[in-house]
Enzyme design. Structure first.
Site, PDB file in Angstrom:
ATOM      1  N   PRO A 105      42.433  42.758  55.609  1.00  0.00           N
ATOM      2  CA  PRO A 105      42.921  44.031  56.125  1.00  0.00           C
ATOM      3  C   PRO A 105      42.301  45.253  55.454  1.00  0.00           C
ATOM      4  CG  PRO A 105      44.623  42.912  54.858  1.00  0.00           C
ATOM      5  CD  PRO A 105      43.523  41.926  55.083  1.00  0.00           C
ATOM      6  N   ASN A 106      42.016  46.223  56.274  1.00  0.00           N
ATOM      7  CA  ASN A 106      41.519  47.548  55.878  1.00  0.00           C
ATOM      8  C   ASN A 106      40.060  47.558  55.430  1.00  0.00           C
ATOM      9  OD1 ASN A 106      44.028  48.974  56.322  1.00  0.00           O
ATOM     10  ND2 ASN A 106      44.810  47.818  54.572  1.00  0.00           N
ATOM     11  N   ARG A 128      37.912  54.715  53.691  1.00  0.00           N
ATOM     12  CA  ARG A 128      39.065  54.549  52.804  1.00  0.00           C
ATOM     13  C   ARG A 128      38.657  54.706  51.331  1.00  0.00           C
ATOM     14  NH1 ARG A 128      40.398  48.163  51.690  1.00  0.00           N
ATOM     15  NH2 ARG A 128      42.262  49.082  50.805  1.00  0.00           N
ATOM     16  N   TYR A 172      36.014  52.153  46.789  1.00  0.00           N
ATOM     17  CA  TYR A 172      35.277  51.229  47.656  1.00  0.00           C
ATOM     18  C   TYR A 172      33.899  51.734  48.091  1.00  0.00           C
ATOM     19  CZ  TYR A 172      40.003  49.362  47.787  1.00  0.00           C
ATOM     20  OH  TYR A 172      41.223  48.869  47.427  1.00  0.00           O
ATOM     21  N   ASN A 183      37.083  38.212  50.921  1.00  0.00           N
ATOM     22  CA  ASN A 183      37.793  39.333  50.318  1.00  0.00           C
ATOM     23  C   ASN A 183      39.061  39.491  51.146  1.00  0.00           C
ATOM     24  OD1 ASN A 183      38.868  41.690  49.429  1.00  0.00           O
ATOM     25  ND2 ASN A 183      36.961  42.869  49.483  1.00  0.00           N
ATOM     26  N   ALA A 198      44.514  43.255  50.606  1.00  0.00           N
ATOM     27  CA  ALA A 198      45.851  43.234  50.000  1.00  0.00           C
ATOM     28  C   ALA A 198      46.526  41.868  50.102  1.00  0.00           C
ATOM     29  CB  ALA A 198      46.725  44.297  50.659  1.00  0.00           C
ATOM     30  N   GLU A 228      36.013  34.239  45.797  1.00  0.00           N
ATOM     31  CA  GLU A 228      36.836  35.428  46.025  1.00  0.00           C
ATOM     32  C   GLU A 228      36.041  36.650  45.569  1.00  0.00           C
ATOM     33  OE1 GLU A 228      39.934  35.572  43.115  1.00  0.00           O
ATOM     34  OE2 GLU A 228      41.052  37.165  44.130  1.00  0.00           O
ATOM     35  N   HIS A 245      36.078  40.991  45.288  1.00  0.00           N
ATOM     36  CA  HIS A 245      36.723  42.301  45.413  1.00  0.00           C
ATOM     37  C   HIS A 245      35.703  43.370  45.084  1.00  0.00           C
ATOM     38  CE1 HIS A 245      40.572  40.439  45.952  1.00  0.00           C
ATOM     39  NE2 HIS A 245      40.265  39.637  44.938  1.00  0.00           N
ATOM     40  N   ARG A 305      43.248  48.062  37.820  1.00  0.00           N
ATOM     41  CA  ARG A 305      44.070  48.861  38.723  1.00  0.00           C
ATOM     42  C   ARG A 305      45.560  48.518  38.540  1.00  0.00           C
ATOM     43  NH1 ARG A 305      41.460  48.842  44.513  1.00  0.00           N
ATOM     44  NH2 ARG A 305      42.977  50.548  44.742  1.00  0.00           N
ATOM     45  N   ARG A 313      48.246  44.485  41.669  1.00  0.00           N
ATOM     46  CA  ARG A 313      46.951  43.891  42.045  1.00  0.00           C
ATOM     47  C   ARG A 313      46.497  42.805  41.066  1.00  0.00           C
ATOM     48  NH1 ARG A 313      45.210  47.411  46.197  1.00  0.00           N
ATOM     49  NH2 ARG A 313      46.032  49.486  45.821  1.00  0.00           N
TER      50      ARG A 313
HETATM   51  C1  DQA Z   1      40.222  44.830  47.401  1.00  0.00           C
HETATM   52  C2  DQA Z   1      41.277  45.095  46.334  1.00  0.00           C
HETATM   53  C3  DQA Z   1      42.677  44.916  46.904  1.00  0.00           C
HETATM   54  O1  DQA Z   1      43.642  45.148  45.897  1.00  0.00           O
HETATM   55  C4  DQA Z   1      42.896  45.897  48.030  1.00  0.00           C
HETATM   56  O2  DQA Z   1      44.165  45.707  48.601  1.00  0.00           O
HETATM   57  C5  DQA Z   1      41.828  45.849  49.061  1.00  0.00           C
HETATM   58  C6  DQA Z   1      40.441  45.714  48.629  1.00  0.00           C
HETATM   59  C7  DQA Z   1      38.791  45.104  46.885  1.00  0.00           C
HETATM   60  O3  DQA Z   1      37.848  44.751  47.586  1.00  0.00           O
HETATM   61  O4  DQA Z   1      38.614  45.705  45.817  1.00  0.00           O
HETATM   62  O5  DQA Z   1      42.075  45.999  50.245  1.00  0.00           O
HETATM   63  O6  DQA Z   1      40.282  43.473  47.789  1.00  0.00           O
END
Ligand code: DQA
Length: 151
Positions: free
Chosen positions: A9-10, A17, A22, A73, A76, A97, A99, A106, A110
């Site tokens: 998501p996102n 964002r 990011y 990735n 959240a 994984e 990020h 952070r 998280r």
């Molecule tokens: C993320 C870190 C997560 O905590 C966050 O919710 C994201 C992006 C990252 O790529 O740093 O959506 O996965």
């Protein structure tokens, strides 16, 4: 070697964002960067992004028998989803994984990653280069020469 790259998501909002966390690259930029990298290396790659947990579970399940590695990735859902953890455990495909941000520096919420329990490696805080590092790791550890096919 066939790799599936999954973004949660996102991550479709990359470039818009929170650029401090990011960066300015868009999701389309990320897709191109990964495709170019894989083409140069002769790695088959498929990319998928969804904002929906169940769709991400479905995609991981579909990888069974077709993908040699997964880069994920989960956004959240990293911090909440036992369903994604169980999905990766179910298919038993080497999974990295990734990020983009340095999650360990952070917020407290998280600091939990459920999916990490099923991953062979975690890369954080390397920006979008982290995806390429994850692909290279899977290719070096689990790849075999001569298979240029895409998923
Ligand atoms: C993320 C870190 C997560 O905590 C966050 O919710 C994201 C992006 C990252 O790529 O740093 O959506 O996965």
């Amino acid at each position: 070697m066939k790799i599936l790259v999954i973004n949660g998501p996102n991550l479709n909002m990359l470039g818009i964002r929170e650029p401090a966390h990011y960066g300015r690259e868009t999701y389309a930029d990320l897709v191109k960067k990964i495709q170019n990298h894989c083409e140069e290396k002769g790695i088959g790659v498929t990319l998928y992004q969804s904002n929906h947990e169940g769709d991400l579970v479905d995609k991981i399940q579909e990888a069974y028998g077709t993908a040699d590695g997964i880069v994920i990735n989960p956004g959240a859902y990293t911090h909440t989803s036992i369903a994604l953890l169980d999905a990766v455990k179910s298919v038993n495909i080497p999974t990295v994984e990734v990020h983009i941000s340095k999650v360990e520096e952070r917020e407290d919420f998280r600091q939990i990653s459920y999916i990490r329990l099923a991953c062979v490696k975690t890369i954080t805080g390397h920006g979008t280069d982290g995806y390429l590092e994850a692909i290279d790791f899977l290719s070096e550890e689990y790849g075999h020469d001569g298979d240029l096919s895409a998923l």
